[in-house]
Scaffold this motif. Sequence first.
Motif, PDB file in Angstrom:
ATOM      1  N   ILE A  45      81.236  -8.721  34.347  1.00 52.10           N
ATOM      2  CA  ILE A  45      80.204  -8.128  35.188  1.00 52.10           C
ATOM      3  C   ILE A  45      79.189  -7.396  34.320  1.00 52.10           C
ATOM      4  CG2 ILE A  45      81.823  -7.899  37.095  1.00 52.10           C
ATOM      5  CD1 ILE A  45      81.728  -4.828  36.624  1.00 52.10           C
ATOM      6  N   ALA A  47      75.755  -4.487  34.504  1.00 48.30           N
ATOM      7  CA  ALA A  47      75.073  -3.461  35.296  1.00 48.30           C
ATOM      8  C   ALA A  47      74.150  -2.689  34.369  1.00 48.30           C
ATOM      9  CB  ALA A  47      76.083  -2.523  35.961  1.00 48.30           C
ATOM     10  N   THR A  52      80.078  -0.160  31.547  1.00 47.62           N
ATOM     11  CA  THR A  52      80.421  -0.972  32.719  1.00 47.62           C
ATOM     12  C   THR A  52      81.740  -1.707  32.507  1.00 47.62           C
ATOM     13  OG1 THR A  52      78.091  -1.276  33.276  1.00 47.62           O
ATOM     14  CG2 THR A  52      79.647  -2.849  34.202  1.00 47.62           C
ATOM     15  N   GLU A 211      86.466  -6.795  39.932  1.00 47.64           N
ATOM     16  CA  GLU A 211      85.302  -6.543  39.092  1.00 47.64           C
ATOM     17  C   GLU A 211      83.999  -6.926  39.807  1.00 47.64           C
ATOM     18  OE1 GLU A 211      85.309  -5.362  35.222  1.00 47.64           O
ATOM     19  OE2 GLU A 211      86.274  -4.347  36.903  1.00 47.64           O
ATOM     20  N   GLU A 215      80.978  -4.377  40.508  1.00 48.50           N
ATOM     21  CA  GLU A 215      79.598  -4.673  40.133  1.00 48.50           C
ATOM     22  C   GLU A 215      78.657  -4.456  41.317  1.00 48.50           C
ATOM     23  OE1 GLU A 215      77.454  -8.157  37.615  1.00 48.50           O
ATOM     24  OE2 GLU A 215      78.575  -8.821  39.387  1.00 48.50           O
TER      25      GLU A 215
END
Length: 314
Positions: A45, A47, A52, A211, A215
Motif C-alpha cells: 500500500i 500513502a 505507511t 492493508e 490504505e
Amino acid sequence: MTRRQVHSFTDTPEGFRSGFVSFVGRPNTGKSTLTNALVGQKIAITADQPETTRHPIRGLVHRPDAQIVVVDTPGLHRPRTLLGERLNEAVKDTYADVDVIGLTIPADEKIGPGDRWILENVRQAAPGIPIIGIVTKLDKASRDQVGAQLLALYDFLGGDETKPVVVPVSAVENTQIDTLVDVLVEQLPEGPKFYPDDHLTDDDTETRISEFIREAALSGLKDELPHSVAVQVDEMFDDPEGRDRTNIYAVVYVERPGQQRILEGKDGRRLKSIVRRAREPIMELLGRNVYLDLRIKVLKNWQSDPKQLGRLGF
C-alpha cells in the motif's frame, strides 16, 4: 521469513541468478511504489504519510534468467514508540539477510542528515552487502535536478573510492524500471528459484485485505493520526445465503475517541467512503463481489502497549 525458510525449485537453467533485494530510505521516498512497479501489481500500500509500511512485504520479479525477491520494509527511522522500535528491529533483521540493498533518494529532495543516519545504520546491520543508489521520482524533477542528484548520491555512497552504481527511476511513469532490474540481477549470485513462476507475493490474503483497508482509511489524513491506525480482519467467509460474494468483518483500531470521530466523519460519511475505497482492491484481489463490514474501535495507546502490539501482530 528468511531465505532459509523459503523452498527452492531445482528446475532452473544453468547460470540462473536469484536473491533478495531490499530498498531503504527515509519514509516517503517511493519504496513501496517502486516495489509495486517492479512486481507489476499492487502488493504494497502507498500513502502520502510517512511510515505507511508496517511489515516486510515480499514481491517477486520473474525473468527467464533470474528471480528477484523484493522485500519492501518499513522506513528506518528514529522511533518514538514501542511500535517504532519493533519496526526498526524487523527492518534491520531483513537487511542482514538480503543480497543487495537499494538506497532510495527522491530526485527533488536534498540528501541530508536523515539519509546519513540511515546509511550508517544499514552498513552496521548489513556489513559487506552491496548498496546501490536509486534516485526516485524523476517525474517530479527537472533533468538538471536529476543529474545533480545522481552525482550527489554517487559521492554520498563513496564516490570514486567505491564506484557505486546509481540508477534514476520513476515508478509512477515506469521509467528506467527495466534498467534497474538489469542492475539488480547483475548484483545477485547464481542460485535456484525460490518461488514458482505464478507467485507475485508471499503475503497471505487476510494481511493484504487488512492493508487495503488501512490504505483507504489513511487517504486524506494528516499529522499524527495515520500512525495510530491499525486494522485487523476478524472474519472472512463465503456468503451463507449462497450469493457469489465474500463477507468480510474487520476492525479499524485507533488510540483516542477523537480519532474515532475523525475516521467516522459527520453522520458516518467518511467511514462509508473508506468502505467504498477498500472494496475495489479487495474485489480485484479475490475476483468476486465483497461485502465489507467495518467497525472503528478505540484501543488506548496501542502503539506503546506490548500486549496490544502482540495482539495486532507486531
